[in-house]
Design a protein around this motif. Structure first.
Motif, mmCIF file in Angstrom:
data_model
loop_
_atom_site.group_PDB
_atom_site.id
_atom_site.type_symbol
_atom_site.label_atom_id
_atom_site.label_comp_id
_atom_site.label_asym_id
_atom_site.label_seq_id
_atom_site.Cartn_x
_atom_site.Cartn_y
_atom_site.Cartn_z
ATOM 1 N N GLY A 177 57.050 75.749 72.525
ATOM 2 C CA GLY A 177 56.490 74.447 72.819
ATOM 3 C C GLY A 177 55.217 74.148 72.063
ATOM 4 O O GLY A 177 54.879 72.973 71.841
ATOM 5 N N ARG A 178 54.510 75.177 71.634
ATOM 6 C CA ARG A 178 53.250 74.983 70.928
ATOM 7 C C ARG A 178 53.435 74.903 69.421
ATOM 8 O O ARG A 178 52.790 74.098 68.750
ATOM 9 N N PHE A 179 54.354 75.713 68.874
ATOM 10 C CA PHE A 179 54.520 75.783 67.421
ATOM 11 C C PHE A 179 55.904 75.220 67.056
ATOM 12 O O PHE A 179 56.937 75.764 67.459
ATOM 13 N N ARG A 180 55.899 74.157 66.308
ATOM 14 C CA ARG A 180 57.129 73.436 65.986
ATOM 15 C C ARG A 180 58.069 74.268 65.124
ATOM 16 O O ARG A 180 59.292 74.229 65.304
ATOM 17 N N PRO A 186 48.594 65.433 76.206
ATOM 18 C CA PRO A 186 47.798 65.797 75.027
ATOM 19 C C PRO A 186 46.324 65.447 75.179
ATOM 20 O O PRO A 186 45.479 66.014 74.478
ATOM 21 N N VAL A 187 45.986 64.524 76.080
ATOM 22 C CA VAL A 187 44.577 64.202 76.306
ATOM 23 C C VAL A 187 43.830 65.415 76.851
ATOM 24 O O VAL A 187 42.674 65.681 76.475
ATOM 25 N N LEU A 188 44.486 66.166 77.733
ATOM 26 C CA LEU A 188 43.844 67.374 78.267
ATOM 27 C C LEU A 188 43.620 68.411 77.174
ATOM 28 O O LEU A 188 42.592 69.097 77.159
ATOM 29 N N ARG A 225 43.159 67.792 73.924
ATOM 30 C CA ARG A 225 42.051 67.338 73.077
ATOM 31 C C ARG A 225 40.712 67.493 73.782
ATOM 32 O O ARG A 225 39.703 67.852 73.150
ATOM 33 N N ALA A 226 40.683 67.258 75.080
ATOM 34 C CA ALA A 226 39.438 67.418 75.817
ATOM 35 C C ALA A 226 38.986 68.874 75.820
ATOM 36 O O ALA A 226 37.790 69.166 75.656
ATOM 37 N N ALA A 227 39.935 69.792 76.000
ATOM 38 C CA ALA A 227 39.567 71.210 75.981
ATOM 39 C C ALA A 227 39.044 71.630 74.613
ATOM 40 O O ALA A 227 38.072 72.395 74.511
ATOM 41 N N ARG A 228 39.648 71.131 73.560
ATOM 42 C CA ARG A 228 39.173 71.483 72.221
ATOM 43 C C ARG A 228 37.817 70.856 71.926
ATOM 44 O O ARG A 228 36.986 71.461 71.241
ATOM 45 N N CYS A 229 37.582 69.659 72.427
ATOM 46 C CA CYS A 229 36.266 69.043 72.232
ATOM 47 C C CYS A 229 35.177 69.817 72.958
ATOM 48 O O CYS A 229 34.015 69.811 72.541
ATOM 49 N N LEU A 230 35.539 70.478 74.040
ATOM 50 C CA LEU A 230 34.565 71.290 74.771
ATOM 51 C C LEU A 230 34.393 72.678 74.167
ATOM 52 O O LEU A 230 33.660 73.505 74.723
ATOM 53 N N ALA A 250 43.520 80.471 72.518
ATOM 54 C CA ALA A 250 43.871 81.285 73.684
ATOM 55 C C ALA A 250 43.376 80.640 74.968
ATOM 56 O O ALA A 250 44.076 80.650 75.998
ATOM 57 N N ALA A 251 42.187 80.072 74.938
ATOM 58 C CA ALA A 251 41.651 79.412 76.126
ATOM 59 C C ALA A 251 42.438 78.149 76.465
ATOM 60 O O ALA A 251 42.651 77.830 77.651
ATOM 61 N N VAL A 252 42.902 77.425 75.463
ATOM 62 C CA VAL A 252 43.728 76.233 75.721
ATOM 63 C C VAL A 252 45.038 76.630 76.374
ATOM 64 O O VAL A 252 45.509 75.973 77.312
ATOM 65 N N PHE A 253 45.633 77.712 75.910
ATOM 66 C CA PHE A 253 46.863 78.189 76.540
ATOM 67 C C PHE A 253 46.614 78.596 77.987
ATOM 68 O O PHE A 253 47.411 78.272 78.872
ATOM 69 N N ARG A 254 45.518 79.292 78.215
ATOM 70 C CA ARG A 254 45.246 79.822 79.544
ATOM 71 C C ARG A 254 44.807 78.751 80.519
ATOM 72 O O ARG A 254 45.189 78.769 81.706
ATOM 73 N N GLU A 255 44.012 77.788 80.075
ATOM 74 C CA GLU A 255 43.413 76.813 80.971
ATOM 75 C C GLU A 255 44.163 75.477 81.028
ATOM 76 O O GLU A 255 43.980 74.732 81.988
ATOM 77 N N VAL A 256 44.961 75.164 80.034
ATOM 78 C CA VAL A 256 45.624 73.853 79.989
ATOM 79 C C VAL A 256 47.140 74.004 80.024
ATOM 80 O O VAL A 256 47.814 73.511 80.944
#
Length: 293
Positions: A125-128, A189-191, A193-198, A203-209
């Motif tokens: 789902g993450r890598f096309r 996808p808004v979530l 982008r928000a995680a990356r802006c923070l 790895a953190a995006v996978f774990r937290e989002v």
């Protein structure tokens, strides 16, 4: 024209609806005691027990009267016959060994399927590119039934036990993979982008989002995969097994022991129900925010 305007000005206003009438038109909310009875957890258990009792009653009537309404019940055992067979089976260690063998095969095959399908679905789902490589192969293999895999699995694996576990693995792998992949497609996808802006890394995006947003779909896939795993296991045990509840049921048919056939079917249903209930309970513990709680 002035007379008309004067008559409109002097016309009495329409009477306003009274407050009491408006209150009487609104539906009354149920009392606290009625709401408590409706939400009582025991209520669902009572309704389920009543439905099972009605099913057993219909079974008793159809087999006692030997109904023949296109569906024939002449050779179907009665509930009393199955109960007597269950008492004899529990007194023998053979039936218990069949149950333990099937449960062990389910545990191995399902655990391996979850450990492989969930991370693979997340990555797909993450890598096309990975999705484009793996998804066509999975879609070709997914429609193949478990019975068709029995000869191939016997040739692939050195022991009969490993081939049965492999078939169980295949039965639960594809539902878990597809539901995980669908859950990744529904992540907002808004979530991300928000995680990356923070400042969150991959790895953190996978774990937290990604993972929390995909968990409901993952547990749906686990529940469906458990049911398909039991279907695949029973088919494999009936064809190539020497132990297990599926082998017990097929052997009872070969020996014309009709009560044991029904006993094996009931045991399969109870074990499947317990497995699915365990997964749902684990999902409620892992996802306390879920509305299905």
């Amino acid at each position: 024209m002035s007379n008309v305007m004067a008559s409109n000005v002097l016309a009495p206003a329409a009477p306003l609806p009274q407050a009491g009438a408006a209150r009487t038109a609104e539906p009354q909310a149920p009392s606290r005691s009625v709401r408590w009875l409706h939400d009582l957890p025991v209520r669902s258990a009572l309704v389920g027990a009543a439905s099972i009792a009605l099913f057993v009653l219909a079974w008793h009537v159809a087999t006692t009267w030997k109904l023949d309404l296109y569906v024939r019940f002449m050779n179907v055992p009665t509930p009393a016959d199955v109960l007597a067979s269950a008492e004899a089976a529990w007194g023998s260690p053979t039936f218990g060994s069949h149950l333990l063998m099937s449960c062990r095969r389910i545990a191995y095959g399902f655990a391996l399927a979850a450990l492989v399908a969930i991370p693979l679905g997340l990555l797909m789902g993450r890598f096309r590119l990975l999705r484009e490589m793996v998804f066509p192969v999975s879609e070709v293999l997914r429609p193949i039934p478990a019975i068709a895999w029995v000869p191939m699995s016997i040739m692939l694996w050195p022991t009969n036990e490993q081939s049965i576990v492999f078939i169980t693995f295949l039965g639960s792998f594809f539902p878990i993979l597809l539901n995980t992949l669908h859950g990744m497609a529904t992540v907002d996808p808004v979530l991300v982008r928000a995680a990356r802006c923070l400042g969150a890394r991959e790895a953190a995006v996978f774990r937290e989002v990604y993972l929390p947003a995909t968990l409901p779909q993952i547990f749906t896939g686990l529940t469906v995969g458990m049911g398909v795993a039991w279907v695949s296991l029973i088919a494999a045990e009936m064809i190539s097994g020497q132990f297990g509840i599926g082998y017990f049921t097929w052997e009872a048919y070969s020996l014309v022991q009709y009560p044991d056939i029904a006993l094996g079917m009931i045991a399969i249903g109870v074990l499947g129900l317990a497995s699915s209930w365990t997964i749902r309970l684990l999902g409620r513990l892992v996802m306390p925010w879920s509305p299905a709680r």
